[in-house]
Design a protein around this motif. Structure first.
Motif, PDB file in Angstrom:
ATOM      1  N   ARG A  15     -19.842 -10.687 149.446  1.00  0.00           N
ATOM      2  CA  ARG A  15     -18.344 -10.206 149.735  1.00  0.00           C
ATOM      3  C   ARG A  15     -17.677  -8.957 149.890  1.00  0.00           C
ATOM      4  NH1 ARG A  15     -14.995  -7.223 146.050  1.00  0.00           N
ATOM      5  NH2 ARG A  15     -16.364  -6.929 145.545  1.00  0.00           N
ATOM      6  N   LEU A  16     -18.708  -7.957 150.047  1.00  0.00           N
ATOM      7  CA  LEU A  16     -18.690  -6.079 150.192  1.00  0.00           C
ATOM      8  C   LEU A  16     -18.088  -6.788 152.202  1.00  0.00           C
ATOM      9  CD1 LEU A  16     -20.273  -4.123 147.662  1.00  0.00           C
ATOM     10  CD2 LEU A  16     -18.174  -4.779 148.059  1.00  0.00           C
ATOM     11  N   GLN A  17     -19.838  -7.165 152.266  1.00  0.00           N
ATOM     12  CA  GLN A  17     -19.980  -7.804 154.021  1.00  0.00           C
ATOM     13  C   GLN A  17     -18.810  -8.084 154.171  1.00  0.00           C
ATOM     14  OE1 GLN A  17     -23.470  -9.263 155.093  1.00  0.00           O
ATOM     15  NE2 GLN A  17     -24.328  -7.795 154.220  1.00  0.00           N
ATOM     16  N   GLU A  18     -18.300  -8.920 154.350  1.00  0.00           N
ATOM     17  CA  GLU A  18     -16.368  -9.536 154.717  1.00  0.00           C
ATOM     18  C   GLU A  18     -15.528  -9.016 154.110  1.00  0.00           C
ATOM     19  OE1 GLU A  18     -15.077 -12.891 156.225  1.00  0.00           O
ATOM     20  OE2 GLU A  18     -16.808 -12.541 156.390  1.00  0.00           O
ATOM     21  N   GLN A  19     -15.518  -7.576 153.583  1.00  0.00           N
ATOM     22  CA  GLN A  19     -13.864  -6.607 152.883  1.00  0.00           C
ATOM     23  C   GLN A  19     -14.548  -5.903 154.207  1.00  0.00           C
ATOM     24  OE1 GLN A  19     -14.543  -5.109 149.303  1.00  0.00           O
ATOM     25  NE2 GLN A  19     -12.556  -3.242 149.856  1.00  0.00           N
ATOM     26  N   GLN A  20     -15.581  -5.228 154.447  1.00  0.00           N
ATOM     27  CA  GLN A  20     -15.895  -4.411 155.267  1.00  0.00           C
ATOM     28  C   GLN A  20     -15.404  -5.484 156.938  1.00  0.00           C
ATOM     29  OE1 GLN A  20     -16.527  -1.753 154.974  1.00  0.00           O
ATOM     30  NE2 GLN A  20     -16.088  -0.656 157.130  1.00  0.00           N
ATOM     31  N   ARG A  21     -15.570  -6.274 156.882  1.00  0.00           N
ATOM     32  CA  ARG A  21     -15.485  -6.901 157.954  1.00  0.00           C
ATOM     33  C   ARG A  21     -14.376  -6.766 158.606  1.00  0.00           C
ATOM     34  NH1 ARG A  21     -14.164 -11.585 160.398  1.00  0.00           N
ATOM     35  NH2 ARG A  21     -13.769 -12.236 157.538  1.00  0.00           N
ATOM     36  N   ARG A  22     -13.108  -7.134 157.461  1.00  0.00           N
ATOM     37  CA  ARG A  22     -11.903  -7.359 157.806  1.00  0.00           C
ATOM     38  C   ARG A  22     -11.749  -6.002 157.601  1.00  0.00           C
ATOM     39  NH1 ARG A  22     -12.012 -10.722 153.243  1.00  0.00           N
ATOM     40  NH2 ARG A  22     -12.163  -9.203 151.765  1.00  0.00           N
ATOM     41  N   LEU A  23     -11.429  -5.163 157.229  1.00  0.00           N
ATOM     42  CA  LEU A  23     -11.295  -3.894 157.448  1.00  0.00           C
ATOM     43  C   LEU A  23     -11.626  -3.166 158.332  1.00  0.00           C
ATOM     44  CD1 LEU A  23     -12.311  -2.146 153.567  1.00  0.00           C
ATOM     45  CD2 LEU A  23     -10.475  -2.710 154.540  1.00  0.00           C
ATOM     46  N   ASN A  24     -12.322  -3.779 159.471  1.00  0.00           N
ATOM     47  CA  ASN A  24     -12.478  -3.087 160.290  1.00  0.00           C
ATOM     48  C   ASN A  24     -12.478  -3.959 161.537  1.00  0.00           C
ATOM     49  OD1 ASN A  24     -14.876  -1.507 159.880  1.00  0.00           O
ATOM     50  ND2 ASN A  24     -16.947  -3.012 159.922  1.00  0.00           N
ATOM     51  N   GLU A  25     -11.895  -4.881 161.290  1.00  0.00           N
ATOM     52  CA  GLU A  25     -11.165  -5.307 162.092  1.00  0.00           C
ATOM     53  C   GLU A  25      -9.489  -5.494 161.974  1.00  0.00           C
ATOM     54  OE1 GLU A  25     -10.642  -9.947 161.418  1.00  0.00           O
ATOM     55  OE2 GLU A  25     -12.534 -10.244 162.694  1.00  0.00           O
ATOM     56  N   GLU A  26      -8.542  -4.826 160.630  1.00  0.00           N
ATOM     57  CA  GLU A  26      -7.538  -3.908 160.912  1.00  0.00           C
ATOM     58  C   GLU A  26      -7.449  -2.467 160.937  1.00  0.00           C
ATOM     59  OE1 GLU A  26      -3.497  -4.044 159.404  1.00  0.00           O
ATOM     60  OE2 GLU A  26      -4.827  -5.606 159.001  1.00  0.00           O
ATOM     61  N   LYS A  27      -8.756  -2.428 160.901  1.00  0.00           N
ATOM     62  CA  LYS A  27      -9.482  -0.836 161.699  1.00  0.00           C
ATOM     63  C   LYS A  27      -8.688  -1.136 163.557  1.00  0.00           C
ATOM     64  CE  LYS A  27     -11.627   3.417 161.966  1.00  0.00           C
ATOM     65  NZ  LYS A  27     -13.463   4.111 161.303  1.00  0.00           N
ATOM     66  N   GLU A  28      -9.430  -1.341 163.898  1.00  0.00           N
ATOM     67  CA  GLU A  28      -9.663  -1.967 165.342  1.00  0.00           C
ATOM     68  C   GLU A  28      -8.088  -2.302 166.219  1.00  0.00           C
ATOM     69  OE1 GLU A  28     -12.178  -4.293 166.368  1.00  0.00           O
ATOM     70  OE2 GLU A  28     -14.273  -3.588 165.705  1.00  0.00           O
ATOM     71  N   ARG A  29      -7.542  -3.504 165.331  1.00  0.00           N
ATOM     72  CA  ARG A  29      -6.358  -3.852 165.687  1.00  0.00           C
ATOM     73  C   ARG A  29      -5.443  -2.470 164.966  1.00  0.00           C
ATOM     74  NH1 ARG A  29      -1.719  -5.725 163.090  1.00  0.00           N
ATOM     75  NH2 ARG A  29      -2.480  -5.331 160.809  1.00  0.00           N
ATOM     76  N   ARG A  30      -5.436  -2.235 164.271  1.00  0.00           N
ATOM     77  CA  ARG A  30      -4.307  -0.784 164.296  1.00  0.00           C
ATOM     78  C   ARG A  30      -5.011   0.232 165.483  1.00  0.00           C
ATOM     79  NH1 ARG A  30      -3.081   0.528 159.236  1.00  0.00           N
ATOM     80  NH2 ARG A  30      -2.040  -1.965 158.102  1.00  0.00           N
ATOM     81  N   ILE A  31      -6.070   0.681 165.755  1.00  0.00           N
ATOM     82  CA  ILE A  31      -6.188   1.086 166.801  1.00  0.00           C
ATOM     83  C   ILE A  31      -5.948   1.151 167.857  1.00  0.00           C
ATOM     84  CG2 ILE A  31      -7.971   2.042 167.850  1.00  0.00           C
ATOM     85  CD1 ILE A  31      -9.929   2.593 165.106  1.00  0.00           C
ATOM     86  N   ALA A  32      -6.012  -0.664 167.745  1.00  0.00           N
ATOM     87  CA  ALA A  32      -5.201  -0.847 169.243  1.00  0.00           C
ATOM     88  C   ALA A  32      -4.043  -0.720 169.910  1.00  0.00           C
ATOM     89  CB  ALA A  32      -5.582  -2.652 170.118  1.00  0.00           C
ATOM     90  N   GLN A  33      -3.054  -1.357 168.275  1.00  0.00           N
ATOM     91  CA  GLN A  33      -1.335  -0.523 168.899  1.00  0.00           C
ATOM     92  C   GLN A  33      -1.050   0.566 168.618  1.00  0.00           C
ATOM     93  OE1 GLN A  33       0.000  -1.376 164.758  1.00  0.00           O
ATOM     94  NE2 GLN A  33      -0.223  -4.252 165.646  1.00  0.00           N
TER      95      GLN A  33
END
Length: 337
Positions: A216-234
Protein backbone atom coordinates in the motif's frame (compact mmCIF):
# COMPACT_ATOMS: atom_id res chain seq x y z
CA UNK A 1 20.64 -35.26 43.40
CA UNK A 2 22.91 -37.77 45.11
CA UNK A 3 21.60 -41.10 46.31
CA UNK A 4 23.24 -43.08 49.09
CA UNK A 5 24.79 -46.41 48.20
CA UNK A 6 26.28 -49.07 50.42
CA UNK A 7 28.12 -52.38 50.14
CA UNK A 8 27.95 -55.36 52.44
CA UNK A 9 29.48 -58.79 52.65
CA UNK A 10 27.45 -61.93 52.17
CA UNK A 11 27.86 -64.88 54.52
CA UNK A 12 29.65 -66.81 51.81
CA UNK A 13 32.44 -64.23 51.83
CA UNK A 14 31.60 -62.18 48.69
CA UNK A 15 30.97 -58.43 48.55
CA UNK A 16 27.81 -57.01 46.99
CA UNK A 17 26.96 -53.46 45.93
CA UNK A 18 23.48 -51.94 46.06
CA UNK A 19 22.01 -48.47 45.85
CA UNK A 20 18.65 -46.97 46.69
CA UNK A 21 16.21 -46.84 43.81
CA UNK A 22 15.65 -43.46 42.13
CA UNK A 23 11.95 -43.20 41.30
CA UNK A 24 11.06 -40.84 38.47
CA UNK A 25 7.89 -39.67 40.24
CA UNK A 26 9.91 -37.83 42.87
CA UNK A 27 11.25 -35.44 40.23
CA UNK A 28 9.29 -32.21 39.97
CA UNK A 29 8.38 -32.50 36.27
CA UNK A 30 11.92 -31.64 35.16
CA UNK A 31 11.41 -27.95 35.84
CA UNK A 32 14.07 -27.47 38.53
CA UNK A 33 17.43 -25.75 37.92
CA UNK A 34 19.26 -29.09 38.14
CA UNK A 35 17.58 -29.93 34.80
CA UNK A 36 19.60 -27.19 33.11
CA UNK A 37 22.77 -28.62 34.65
CA UNK A 38 21.85 -32.05 33.38
CA UNK A 39 21.11 -30.58 29.96
CA UNK A 40 24.62 -29.19 29.80
CA UNK A 41 25.90 -32.74 29.34
CA UNK A 42 23.99 -33.13 26.07
CA UNK A 43 24.63 -31.28 22.84
CA UNK A 44 24.97 -31.57 19.11
CA UNK A 45 28.53 -32.61 18.33
CA UNK A 46 28.14 -31.27 14.78
CA UNK A 47 28.63 -27.78 16.25
CA UNK A 48 31.37 -28.74 18.70
CA UNK A 49 34.67 -26.99 17.91
CA UNK A 50 36.65 -29.88 19.33
CA UNK A 51 35.33 -32.29 16.67
CA UNK A 52 37.47 -32.28 13.53
CA UNK A 53 35.64 -33.02 10.28
CA UNK A 54 37.60 -33.74 7.15
CA UNK A 55 41.26 -34.43 6.58
CA UNK A 56 43.29 -34.08 9.77
CA UNK A 57 46.53 -34.14 7.79
CA UNK A 58 45.68 -30.77 6.27
CA UNK A 59 45.48 -29.08 9.68
CA UNK A 60 48.03 -26.39 10.28
CA UNK A 61 50.59 -27.08 12.92
CA UNK A 62 50.45 -24.31 15.51
CA UNK A 63 53.90 -23.45 16.79
CA UNK A 64 54.44 -23.55 20.49
CA UNK A 65 54.99 -20.48 22.60
CA UNK A 66 58.66 -21.24 22.97
CA UNK A 67 59.13 -21.04 19.18
CA UNK A 68 57.61 -17.54 18.90
CA UNK A 69 59.20 -14.26 19.87
CA UNK A 70 57.41 -11.87 22.27
CA UNK A 71 56.32 -9.49 19.47
CA UNK A 72 54.70 -12.37 17.54
CA UNK A 73 52.97 -13.54 20.73
CA UNK A 74 51.63 -10.04 21.37
CA UNK A 75 50.46 -9.73 17.76
CA UNK A 76 48.62 -13.06 17.93
CA UNK A 77 47.10 -12.06 21.26
CA UNK A 78 45.91 -8.76 19.76
CA UNK A 79 44.45 -10.61 16.74
CA UNK A 80 42.67 -13.04 19.05
CA UNK A 81 41.26 -10.18 21.15
CA UNK A 82 40.02 -8.37 18.05
CA UNK A 83 38.41 -11.58 16.77
CA UNK A 84 36.73 -12.11 20.15
CA UNK A 85 35.52 -8.48 20.14
CA UNK A 86 34.09 -8.88 16.62
CA UNK A 87 32.43 -12.12 17.65
CA UNK A 88 30.87 -10.48 20.72
CA UNK A 89 29.67 -7.57 18.54
CA UNK A 90 28.11 -9.99 16.02
CA UNK A 91 26.51 -11.95 18.84
CA UNK A 92 25.15 -8.70 20.30
CA UNK A 93 23.63 -7.44 17.03
CA UNK A 94 22.43 -10.84 15.80
CA UNK A 95 18.64 -11.30 15.90
CA UNK A 96 17.84 -13.57 18.78
CA UNK A 97 14.97 -15.88 19.62
CA UNK A 98 12.51 -15.04 22.33
CA UNK A 99 13.44 -16.07 25.82
CA UNK A 100 12.30 -19.52 26.90
CA UNK A 101 9.42 -20.03 29.28
CA UNK A 102 10.24 -20.17 33.00
CA UNK A 103 11.90 -23.45 33.87
CA UNK A 104 12.62 -24.34 30.24
CA UNK A 105 15.60 -24.12 27.96
CA UNK A 106 16.07 -23.70 24.22
CA UNK A 107 17.74 -26.48 22.29
CA UNK A 108 19.12 -26.55 18.77
CA UNK A 109 16.44 -27.95 16.43
CA UNK A 110 16.65 -28.06 12.68
CA UNK A 111 13.57 -26.21 11.37
CA UNK A 112 14.70 -25.84 7.78
CA UNK A 113 12.96 -27.66 4.96
CA UNK A 114 16.18 -29.21 3.65
CA UNK A 115 19.11 -31.27 4.90
CA UNK A 116 22.69 -30.16 4.83
CA UNK A 117 24.95 -32.33 2.74
CA UNK A 118 28.38 -32.93 4.14
CA UNK A 119 30.71 -32.68 1.19
CA UNK A 120 34.02 -33.02 3.03
CA UNK A 121 35.96 -35.99 1.63
CA UNK A 122 38.07 -37.76 4.21
CA UNK A 123 41.43 -38.89 2.90
CA UNK A 124 41.86 -42.59 3.60
CA UNK A 125 44.96 -44.70 3.00
CA UNK A 126 45.03 -48.49 2.89
CA UNK A 127 48.19 -50.23 4.18
CA UNK A 128 48.69 -53.97 4.12
CA UNK A 129 51.25 -56.20 5.81
CA UNK A 130 51.59 -59.90 4.98
CA UNK A 131 53.77 -62.17 7.09
CA UNK A 132 55.86 -64.89 5.58
CA UNK A 133 54.21 -68.26 6.05
CA UNK A 134 57.42 -70.22 5.43
CA UNK A 135 59.61 -68.96 8.21
CA UNK A 136 61.73 -71.57 9.88
CA UNK A 137 60.55 -72.45 13.37
CA UNK A 138 62.73 -74.29 15.85
CA UNK A 139 61.61 -77.77 16.79
CA UNK A 140 62.38 -77.14 20.42
CA UNK A 141 62.32 -73.91 22.43
CA UNK A 142 65.64 -72.15 22.48
CA UNK A 143 65.34 -71.32 26.19
CA UNK A 144 63.29 -72.89 28.93
CA UNK A 145 63.41 -70.98 32.22
CA UNK A 146 63.90 -72.95 35.42
CA UNK A 147 60.84 -73.51 37.60
CA UNK A 148 60.69 -71.41 40.75
CA UNK A 149 58.12 -71.20 43.55
CA UNK A 150 55.25 -73.45 44.46
CA UNK A 151 52.12 -74.27 42.46
CA UNK A 152 48.73 -73.22 43.97
CA UNK A 153 45.14 -73.40 42.75
CA UNK A 154 41.78 -71.88 43.72
CA UNK A 155 38.29 -73.19 43.13
CA UNK A 156 35.68 -70.47 42.30
CA UNK A 157 32.11 -71.57 42.69
CA UNK A 158 29.18 -70.33 40.58
CA UNK A 159 27.91 -66.95 41.75
CA UNK A 160 30.99 -65.95 43.75
CA UNK A 161 32.40 -63.37 41.27
CA UNK A 162 29.29 -62.09 39.48
CA UNK A 163 25.56 -62.12 40.33
CA UNK A 164 23.66 -61.10 37.24
CA UNK A 165 20.35 -60.36 38.95
CA UNK A 166 22.01 -58.06 41.45
CA UNK A 167 24.52 -56.38 39.14
CA UNK A 168 21.98 -55.68 36.41
CA UNK A 169 19.78 -53.54 38.66
CA UNK A 170 21.84 -50.29 38.43
CA UNK A 171 22.23 -50.82 34.68
CA UNK A 172 18.48 -51.22 34.29
CA UNK A 173 17.86 -48.19 36.48
CA UNK A 174 20.19 -46.14 34.30
CA UNK A 175 18.58 -47.41 31.09
CA UNK A 176 15.04 -46.85 32.35
CA UNK A 177 15.93 -43.42 33.72
CA UNK A 178 17.66 -42.37 30.51
CA UNK A 179 14.78 -43.69 28.41
CA UNK A 180 12.20 -41.82 30.47
CA UNK A 181 14.36 -38.70 30.45
CA UNK A 182 14.80 -38.93 26.68
CA UNK A 183 11.04 -39.43 26.29
CA UNK A 184 10.36 -36.36 28.41
CA UNK A 185 12.91 -34.46 26.36
CA UNK A 186 11.15 -35.51 23.16
CA UNK A 187 7.79 -34.44 24.63
CA UNK A 188 9.28 -31.08 25.61
CA UNK A 189 10.80 -30.84 22.14
CA UNK A 190 7.38 -31.46 20.58
CA UNK A 191 5.90 -28.78 22.82
CA UNK A 192 8.72 -26.44 21.84
CA UNK A 193 8.16 -27.25 18.16
CA UNK A 194 4.43 -26.57 18.58
CA UNK A 195 5.29 -23.26 20.21
CA UNK A 196 7.70 -22.51 17.36
CA UNK A 197 5.02 -23.34 14.80
CA UNK A 198 2.60 -21.02 16.59
CA UNK A 199 5.25 -18.32 16.58
CA UNK A 200 5.89 -18.98 12.89
CA UNK A 201 2.19 -18.70 12.10
CA UNK A 202 2.00 -15.46 14.07
CA UNK A 203 5.12 -14.25 12.29
CA UNK A 204 3.63 -15.23 8.91
CA UNK A 205 0.45 -13.31 9.69
CA UNK A 206 2.45 -10.31 10.85
CA UNK A 207 4.68 -10.53 7.77
CA UNK A 208 1.66 -10.78 5.45
CA UNK A 209 0.13 -7.73 7.12
CA UNK A 210 3.40 -5.90 6.83
CA UNK A 211 3.72 -6.92 3.16
CA UNK A 212 0.22 -5.62 2.48
CA UNK A 213 1.09 -2.39 4.26
CA UNK A 214 4.34 -2.14 2.32
CA UNK A 215 2.49 -2.68 -0.97
CA UNK A 216 0.00 0.00 0.00
CA UNK A 217 2.81 2.40 0.88
CA UNK A 218 4.61 1.56 -2.36
CA UNK A 219 1.46 2.22 -4.37
CA UNK A 220 0.95 5.49 -2.49
CA UNK A 221 4.57 6.43 -3.12
CA UNK A 222 4.17 5.56 -6.80
CA UNK A 223 1.11 7.78 -7.09
CA UNK A 224 2.93 10.58 -5.29
CA UNK A 225 5.90 10.19 -7.63
CA UNK A 226 3.64 10.26 -10.69
CA UNK A 227 1.86 13.35 -9.37
CA UNK A 228 5.22 14.95 -8.61
CA UNK A 229 6.51 14.18 -12.10
CA UNK A 230 3.31 15.53 -13.65
CA UNK A 231 3.55 18.73 -11.60
CA UNK A 232 7.21 19.09 -12.53
CA UNK A 233 6.37 18.60 -16.23
CA UNK A 234 3.59 21.22 -15.97
CA UNK A 235 5.93 23.65 -14.23
CA UNK A 236 8.60 23.03 -16.86
CA UNK A 237 6.02 23.68 -19.60
CA UNK A 238 4.94 26.91 -17.87
CA UNK A 239 8.56 28.03 -17.51
CA UNK A 240 9.19 27.15 -21.16
CA UNK A 241 6.18 29.21 -22.28
CA UNK A 242 7.24 32.10 -20.04
CA UNK A 243 10.74 31.94 -21.51
CA UNK A 244 9.34 31.89 -25.05
CA UNK A 245 7.07 34.84 -24.22
CA UNK A 246 9.96 36.77 -22.72
CA UNK A 247 12.07 36.03 -25.80
CA UNK A 248 9.24 37.17 -28.09
CA UNK A 249 8.78 40.39 -26.09
CA UNK A 250 12.53 41.03 -26.16
CA UNK A 251 12.64 40.33 -29.92
CA UNK A 252 9.69 42.67 -30.50
CA UNK A 253 11.28 45.43 -28.43
CA UNK A 254 14.59 44.96 -30.23
CA UNK A 255 12.79 44.98 -33.59
CA UNK A 256 10.89 48.13 -32.72
CA UNK A 257 14.09 49.81 -31.52
CA UNK A 258 15.95 48.67 -34.64
CA UNK A 259 13.15 49.69 -37.02
CA UNK A 260 12.67 53.06 -35.32
CA UNK A 261 15.72 54.45 -37.19
CA UNK A 262 15.49 52.00 -40.10
CA UNK A 263 12.14 53.14 -41.45
CA UNK A 264 13.12 56.83 -41.94
CA UNK A 265 16.40 55.78 -43.55
CA UNK A 266 14.58 53.36 -45.86
CA UNK A 267 11.97 55.94 -46.81
CA UNK A 268 14.69 58.53 -47.40
CA UNK A 269 16.64 56.09 -49.59
CA UNK A 270 13.50 55.12 -51.51
CA UNK A 271 12.56 58.75 -51.91
CA UNK A 272 16.05 59.63 -53.14
CA UNK A 273 15.89 56.76 -55.63
CA UNK A 274 12.54 57.99 -56.93
CA UNK A 275 10.26 55.33 -55.56
CA UNK A 276 8.13 58.03 -53.85
CA UNK A 277 7.22 61.10 -56.10
CA UNK A 278 4.68 63.88 -56.62
CA UNK A 279 2.33 63.01 -59.48
CA UNK A 280 2.16 66.62 -60.67
CA UNK A 281 5.89 66.98 -60.59
CA UNK A 282 6.24 63.59 -62.22
CA UNK A 283 3.77 64.60 -64.94
CA UNK A 284 5.60 67.88 -65.50
CA UNK A 285 8.94 66.12 -65.66
CA UNK A 286 7.81 63.27 -67.90
CA UNK A 287 5.18 64.91 -70.08
CA UNK A 288 5.31 68.70 -69.98
CA UNK A 289 9.03 69.33 -69.96
CA UNK A 290 9.80 66.98 -72.86
CA UNK A 291 6.97 68.57 -74.90
CA UNK A 292 8.18 72.02 -73.99
CA UNK A 293 11.73 71.17 -74.93
CA UNK A 294 10.51 69.67 -78.20
CA UNK A 295 8.48 72.80 -78.98
CA UNK A 296 11.38 75.06 -78.09
CA UNK A 297 13.64 72.96 -80.29
CA UNK A 298 11.12 73.20 -83.09
CA UNK A 299 10.85 76.96 -82.68
CA UNK A 300 14.60 77.29 -82.54
CA UNK A 301 14.96 75.11 -85.62
CA UNK A 302 12.38 77.27 -87.43
CA UNK A 303 14.17 80.44 -86.42
CA UNK A 304 17.49 78.89 -87.41
CA UNK A 305 15.99 77.95 -90.77
CA UNK A 306 14.58 81.44 -91.22
CA UNK A 307 17.91 82.94 -90.34
CA UNK A 308 19.65 80.68 -92.80
CA UNK A 309 17.12 81.64 -95.50
CA UNK A 310 17.59 85.31 -94.59
CA UNK A 311 21.36 84.90 -94.65
CA UNK A 312 21.09 83.16 -98.00
CA UNK A 313 18.92 85.97 -99.37
CA UNK A 314 21.27 88.58 -97.97
CA UNK A 315 24.21 86.76 -99.47
CA UNK A 316 22.51 86.47 -102.82
CA UNK A 317 21.49 90.15 -102.74
CA UNK A 318 24.99 91.30 -101.79
CA UNK A 319 26.54 89.13 -104.47
CA UNK A 320 24.14 90.47 -107.04
CA UNK A 321 24.78 94.04 -105.99
CA UNK A 322 28.48 93.38 -105.92
CA UNK A 323 28.28 92.12 -109.46
CA UNK A 324 26.18 95.16 -110.42
CA UNK A 325 28.71 97.46 -108.80
CA UNK A 326 31.47 95.69 -110.69
CA UNK A 327 29.51 96.08 -113.86
CA UNK A 328 28.89 99.78 -113.19
CA UNK A 329 32.53 100.37 -112.42
CA UNK A 330 33.53 98.84 -115.72
CA UNK A 331 31.03 100.81 -117.78
CA UNK A 332 32.34 104.47 -117.11
CA UNK A 333 35.78 103.40 -118.09
CA UNK A 334 34.40 102.24 -121.30
CA UNK A 335 32.56 105.45 -121.80
CA UNK A 336 35.67 107.53 -121.18
CA UNK A 337 37.58 105.64 -123.76
Amino acid sequence: MAFASHSHRNPNGTYTFSSHPRPVENRSKYREPHYEQAQANYGNIMYDRRVVRGNTYAQHVVPTTAQLDPSEIQRQEAIRKRAMARKRAREQFRPRTREALPGRQHIDVQTDLYLEELSDVIVATDIECQTDAFLDKPATPLFIPAKSGKDAETQIEEGQLFDFDMEVQPVLEVLVGKTIEQSLLEVMEEEELACLRAQQRAFEELRNNELAEVQRLQEQQRRLNEEKERRIAQQKEVLKKEKETAEKIAARAYTQQYLANLLPAVFTSLRSHGYFYDPVEKDIETNFLPWLMAEVNNNLEKRYTAREVLDTLILDVTQKRLEEFKVLETQPNRSDS
